[in-house]
Write an enzyme that holds these catalytic residues in place. Structure first.
Site, PDB file in Angstrom:
ATOM      1  N   THR A  12      51.673 -23.002 -45.252  1.00  0.00           N
ATOM      2  CA  THR A  12      52.515 -23.563 -46.282  1.00  0.00           C
ATOM      3  C   THR A  12      51.737 -23.756 -47.509  1.00  0.00           C
ATOM      4  OG1 THR A  12      52.329 -25.274 -45.136  1.00  0.00           O
ATOM      5  CG2 THR A  12      54.068 -24.468 -43.713  1.00  0.00           C
ATOM      6  N   GLY A  13      50.920 -24.029 -47.330  1.00  0.00           N
ATOM      7  CA  GLY A  13      49.695 -24.313 -48.177  1.00  0.00           C
ATOM      8  C   GLY A  13      49.576 -23.686 -49.350  1.00  0.00           C
ATOM      9  N   CYS A 130      36.339 -20.757 -55.063  1.00  0.00           N
ATOM     10  CA  CYS A 130      37.062 -19.529 -56.534  1.00  0.00           C
ATOM     11  C   CYS A 130      35.572 -19.440 -57.037  1.00  0.00           C
ATOM     12  CB  CYS A 130      37.733 -19.912 -56.036  1.00  0.00           C
ATOM     13  SG  CYS A 130      37.702 -22.313 -56.389  1.00  0.00           S
ATOM     14  N   GLY A 161      43.270 -24.589 -57.787  1.00  0.00           N
ATOM     15  CA  GLY A 161      42.273 -25.451 -56.875  1.00  0.00           C
ATOM     16  C   GLY A 161      41.940 -26.818 -56.334  1.00  0.00           C
ATOM     17  N   HIS A 237      41.138 -19.471 -62.872  1.00  0.00           N
ATOM     18  CA  HIS A 237      39.733 -20.393 -63.786  1.00  0.00           C
ATOM     19  C   HIS A 237      39.407 -19.954 -64.785  1.00  0.00           C
ATOM     20  CE1 HIS A 237      40.433 -22.567 -60.633  1.00  0.00           C
ATOM     21  NE2 HIS A 237      39.309 -23.410 -59.421  1.00  0.00           N
TER      22      HIS A 237
HETATM   23  P1  A2P Z   1      51.203 -29.170 -43.440  1.00  0.00           P
HETATM   24  O1  A2P Z   1      52.005 -28.394 -44.591  1.00  0.00           O
HETATM   25  O2  A2P Z   1      51.533 -29.156 -42.382  1.00  0.00           O
HETATM   26  O3  A2P Z   1      50.060 -30.485 -44.310  1.00  0.00           O
HETATM   27  P2  A2P Z   1      46.636 -27.210 -49.535  1.00  0.00           P
HETATM   28  O4  A2P Z   1      45.839 -27.501 -49.769  1.00  0.00           O
HETATM   29  O5  A2P Z   1      47.762 -26.841 -50.358  1.00  0.00           O
HETATM   30  O6  A2P Z   1      47.861 -29.393 -49.624  1.00  0.00           O
HETATM   31  O7  A2P Z   1      47.360 -27.068 -48.095  1.00  0.00           O
HETATM   32  C1  A2P Z   1      47.123 -27.170 -46.695  1.00  0.00           C
HETATM   33  C2  A2P Z   1      47.491 -26.119 -45.854  1.00  0.00           C
HETATM   34  O8  A2P Z   1      46.755 -26.654 -44.689  1.00  0.00           O
HETATM   35  C3  A2P Z   1      48.728 -26.518 -45.733  1.00  0.00           C
HETATM   36  O9  A2P Z   1      49.598 -25.737 -45.062  1.00  0.00           O
HETATM   37  C4  A2P Z   1      48.825 -28.006 -44.490  1.00  0.00           C
HETATM   38  O10 A2P Z   1      49.850 -27.722 -43.150  1.00  0.00           O
HETATM   39  C5  A2P Z   1      47.400 -27.482 -43.511  1.00  0.00           C
HETATM   40  N1  A2P Z   1      47.095 -28.335 -42.744  1.00  0.00           N
HETATM   41  C6  A2P Z   1      46.559 -29.345 -43.386  1.00  0.00           C
HETATM   42  N2  A2P Z   1      45.898 -30.289 -42.111  1.00  0.00           N
HETATM   43  C7  A2P Z   1      46.526 -28.821 -41.399  1.00  0.00           C
HETATM   44  C8  A2P Z   1      45.492 -29.612 -39.587  1.00  0.00           C
HETATM   45  N3  A2P Z   1      45.009 -30.677 -39.222  1.00  0.00           N
HETATM   46  N4  A2P Z   1      45.888 -28.528 -38.914  1.00  0.00           N
HETATM   47  C9  A2P Z   1      46.990 -27.094 -39.621  1.00  0.00           C
HETATM   48  N5  A2P Z   1      47.019 -27.138 -40.751  1.00  0.00           N
HETATM   49  C10 A2P Z   1      46.683 -28.367 -41.504  1.00  0.00           C
END
Ligand code: A2P
Length: 331
Positions: A12-13, A130, A161, A237
């Site tokens: 989802t990130g 990156c 980033g 970048h």
């Molecule tokens: P979530 O959507 O549940 O927070 P970004 O760097 O763009 O913020 O994305 C971070 C990604 O890492 C998201 O998909 C986030 O999920 C996930 N994430 C963060 N903490 C954890 C965790 N403890 N276990 C699994 N995924 C995680």
């Protein structure tokens, strides 16, 4: 072709979503596909190749189902804890965090530069920082021809980033709202501070570029210094790279060397205002190189301007290229 079970952790990130996009474009032989996040996004839906997938919370049992390759981009803490768990279950983790990059047992790979290093993995392969990825794509061919003795990096890094939080900080900052992610408003500043400060006065981002360049290029004593700067650009970048060589060079030949190197697009026509820009590099997997000119202050040196999409080549596409190498090795 042998089909594989593939997982995306952090789906989802910012990088996770781009993993999905790049995977859709590349057509890897995927049998089963899994998407993981933290508890926060678990239960949400993702469409991949026209099919709906439910995002699952990452737990210690997530890899108990024959996952062959997992692309991780969920932060260093998640990788530190879960990458070894996945590896013990027979999964190969391609990890985008900095948690494992400098571990001696973990290859750090840019496919255009050191693809041979995937062979000695023990379950975890690290995806470099990156800023480092785009730099070494340009440095490797120059090192082969002219033997690099010193590198000076100055970066101009996009807010993407720093993940979703970085992106929204620039949006909010442009409206005059105070920063939540960065230490200062990003809209009207170049902030010479990426990641935390270390005892030697460098930031961790700067030391990542220095150490990772040496490891990927297999030159442990290479002289490298870096200043990394966050700028008010959403994506891609830009880097000024000053390089010194052991051997002399002809500028036209050096330009040809870069032009013919894998993964590089040359934009080196200053007379027509053609040089790499963040806006043109965005959504591409290649590294754009231009403003190539002799450094007249040293015996043998050159200045380059190097731009790439930090979320694609700097993260997701590089990791997917590593997965492609792993899959090719399985066939
Ligand atoms: P979530 O959507 O549940 O927070 P970004 O760097 O763009 O913020 O994305 C971070 C990604 O890492 C998201 O998909 C986030 O999920 C996930 N994430 C963060 N903490 C954890 C965790 N403890 N276990 C699994 N995924 C995680």
């Amino acid at each position: 072709m042998k089909k594989i079970n593939l997982a995306v952790v952090g789906a989802t990130g910012m990088v996770g979503r781009t993993f999905l996009k790049v995977l859709e474009e590349k057509d890897l032989p995927i049998e089963n596909f899994y998407v993981f996040s933290s508890a926060r996004s678990a239960g949400s839906k993702i469409i991949f190749k026209g099919k709906e997938y439910i995002v699952e919370e990452l737990t210690e049992t997530s890899f108990d189902r024959g996952i062959d390759i997992a692309l991780f981009s969920a932060g260093g803490d998640t990788s530190t804890k879960f990458a070894p768990i996945a590896a013990r279950k027979g999964c190969v983790v391609v990890d985008n965090s900095s948690a494992w990059r400098m571990d001696e047992k973990v290859p750090l790979v840019v496919p255009e530069v050191n693809p041979e290093d995937i062979k000695w993995h023990q379950g975890i392969i690290a995806n470099p920082n990156c800023s480092t990825i785009q730099a070494v794509v340009a440095l490797k061919p120059l090192h082969e021809y002219y033997s690099i003795t010193r590198v000076v990096y100055s970066t101009y890094q996009a807010v993407s980033g720093a993940g979703m939080a970085g992106w929204s900080d620039l949006e909010e900052s442009l409206k005059g709202n105070l920063p939540k992610k960065f230490p200062h408003p990003i809209a009207s500043n170049c902030i010479p501070h990426i990641d935390v400060f270390l005892d030697n006065g460098y930031t961790k981002e700067e030391m990542k570029m220095i150490e990772e360049t040496r490891k990927i290029m297999h030159v442990p004593d290479l002289k490298v210094t870096a200043t990394t700067v966050r700028v008010p650009v959403f994506n891609s970048h830009s880097e000024s790279i000053n390089v010194e060589f052991e051997k002399p060079f002809e500028l036209s030949e050096l330009v040809d060397v870069l032009k013919n190197a894998p993964g590089i697009i040359m934009q080196n026509d200053s007379a027509n205002n053609e040089y790499p820009l963040a806006s043109t590099a965005t959504d591409h997997d290649e590294v754009f190189v231009g403003r190539i000119r002799r450094d007249e202050s040293v015996n043998s040196g050159v200045n380059l301007w190097v731009v790439a999409d930090n979320i694609r080549k700097g993260a997701a596409s590089n990791a997917v290229q590593i997965a492609e190498l792993l899959i090719a090795a399985l066939q």
